[in-house]
Enzyme design. Structure first.
Site, PDB file in Angstrom:
ATOM      1  N   ASN A  32      10.203   4.573   2.893  1.00 51.33           N
ATOM      2  CA  ASN A  32      10.025   4.030   4.235  1.00 51.33           C
ATOM      3  C   ASN A  32      11.266   3.261   4.682  1.00 51.33           C
ATOM      4  OD1 ASN A  32       6.997   4.384   4.880  1.00 51.33           O
ATOM      5  ND2 ASN A  32       6.959   3.523   2.820  1.00 51.33           N
ATOM      6  N   CYS A  79       5.141   9.667   0.169  1.00 48.52           N
ATOM      7  CA  CYS A  79       3.790  10.155   0.434  1.00 48.52           C
ATOM      8  C   CYS A  79       3.391  11.037  -0.736  1.00 48.52           C
ATOM      9  CB  CYS A  79       3.737  10.948   1.742  1.00 48.52           C
ATOM     10  SG  CYS A  79       2.098  11.659   2.073  1.00 48.52           S
ATOM     11  N   HIS A  81       6.477   4.475  12.606  1.00 50.78           N
ATOM     12  CA  HIS A  81       6.509   4.439  11.146  1.00 50.78           C
ATOM     13  C   HIS A  81       7.509   5.498  10.698  1.00 50.78           C
ATOM     14  CE1 HIS A  81       4.215   3.921   7.192  1.00 50.78           C
ATOM     15  NE2 HIS A  81       5.048   4.932   6.942  1.00 50.78           N
ATOM     16  N   ARG A 135       0.824  -1.208   0.000  1.00 52.04           N
ATOM     17  CA  ARG A 135       0.000   0.000   0.000  1.00 52.04           C
ATOM     18  C   ARG A 135       0.861   1.262   0.000  1.00 52.04           C
ATOM     19  NH1 ARG A 135      -0.730   4.668   2.806  1.00 52.04           N
ATOM     20  NH2 ARG A 135      -0.414   3.532   4.767  1.00 52.04           N
ATOM     21  N   ASP A 136       1.509   1.544   1.103  1.00 47.80           N
ATOM     22  CA  ASP A 136       2.306   2.757   1.228  1.00 47.80           C
ATOM     23  C   ASP A 136       3.524   2.716   0.309  1.00 47.80           C
ATOM     24  OD1 ASP A 136       3.166   5.189   2.183  1.00 47.80           O
ATOM     25  OD2 ASP A 136       3.979   4.412   4.046  1.00 47.80           O
ATOM     26  N   HIS A 168      10.429   7.191   8.094  1.00 49.63           N
ATOM     27  CA  HIS A 168      10.986   7.342   6.755  1.00 49.63           C
ATOM     28  C   HIS A 168      12.478   7.639   6.904  1.00 49.63           C
ATOM     29  CE1 HIS A 168       7.220   7.873   4.124  1.00 49.63           C
ATOM     30  NE2 HIS A 168       6.838   7.349   5.266  1.00 49.63           N
TER      31      HIS A 168
END
Length: 320
Positions: free
Chosen positions: A264, A255, A222, A29-30, A224
């Site tokens: 990430n 993003c 989470h 997803r991300d 980055h």
């Protein structure tokens, strides 16, 4: 005492770390949402399947966001229809609003995530809501999801810095995060969306949540890796009792609403570190590396993960 740790180089434990860490894999997803070229749905399905085979048990698969905003995820329903769930593996999806929840319920999804903001500007840009009004938008989504028996996770973005507002006060992040948890979310993932966090900042934020009565058992992190701090920040969070870490296979991601957000934390880099520390994850590192090499070949570029580059073939993911 040492054992066979990272790729056989030994395990050396540090005091104060958890015995086990759960990796919340966000690659499908991300990780893929920011890809300019549309990735075929059959590749996405195979990617998710390979991640499960590597031992990942929480794989965030897609998002029911409007295709206009994230074209890469327009195939969300088809992707879910193609998956053959593995025993013991959870496949949460991101939902932005009630329409997204409708689509998730239609597909029999068991777990969703909502995506909030710790700052006014990002809330306006990403959600078309204000810092305060976002909670009114999320409340009926969470309430209805819980009523249907779904688990709901919350993301909170811009926890360490915002490209438009600069530094974000710890107290502001804690207030926003606590409100998301109060809606009924079982877990809050603290996002360093533009990768500006440092270990001391991580410790201060987690201490701020603890002072507000929110323990590490309800938190995830989470990070980055914009400034190369993701692993250091993760290790700090682990010393504070956090046991759930978001990561993306191959270091994919960014993003679409924040240009300064780079990839990430790579799942392989995280597993290498945890293996070396003797912290269990249940993930087979080499299987995961093979998966990221396979995906890099299909994306036509090398993996961003340093571990994948070190352990994979030298020409993996090159241009066709």
């Amino acid at each position: 005492m040492t054992t066979a740790g990272s790729a056989g180089y030994g395990t050396y434990r540090l005091d104060g770390l958890p015995a086990r860490v759960t990796i919340h894999e966000v690659g499908p997803r991300d990780g893929l949402q920011n890809e300019a070229a549309i990735v075929p749905v059959e590749v996405k399905a195979e990617f998710v399947t390979r991640l499960a085979r590597a031992g990942l048990t929480r794989i965030e698969t897609t998002s029911f966001v409007h295709p206009k905003w994230v074209p890469q995820l327009a195939d969300a329903a088809e992707l879910l229809d193609r998956l053959e769930p593995a025993p013991g593996v959870r496949y949460p999806v991101l939902v932005p609003n009630e329409r997204g929840l409708d689509r998730a319920l239609e597909r029999g999804v068991a777990e969703i995530a909502i995506f909030g903001s710790a700052t006014e500007t990002f809330a306006r840009r990403n959600l078309n809501q204000g810092l305060e009004s976002q909670f009114a938008m999320f409340a009926p989504v969470v309430e209805r999801a819980l009523r249907h028996g779904l688990k709901v996770r919350a993301y909170l973005s811009m926890c360490f810095g915002d490209p438009w507002e600069g530094a974000v006060p710890v107290e502001q992040v804690v207030r926003a995060g606590a409100r998301l948890l109060d809606l009924g979310c079982f877990e809050l993932s603290l996002g360093d969306t533009i990768g500006v966090g440092t270990p001391g900042h991580v410790a201060a934020l987690l201490d701020g949540f603890a002072a507000a009565g929110v323990g590490p058992d309800r938190l995830a992190v989470h990070f980055h890796d914009t400034y190369g701090q993701a692993l250091a920040n993760t290790l700090t969070a682990l010393t504070k009792g956090v046991t759930v870490v978001d990561a993306s296979a191959g270091g994919l991601g960014g993003c679409p609403y924040a240009e300064s957000a780079t990839g990430n934390l790579a799942t392989e880099d995280l597993v290498w570190m945890l293996d070396g520390l003797g912290v269990e994850t249940g993930v087979d590192l080499m299987s995961l590396v093979e998966t990221s090499v396979w995906l890099a070949d299909r994306l036509g570029r090398p993996s961003a993960s340093r571990v994948v580059r070190a352990l994979g073939p030298a020409d993996a993911g090159g241009s066709d």
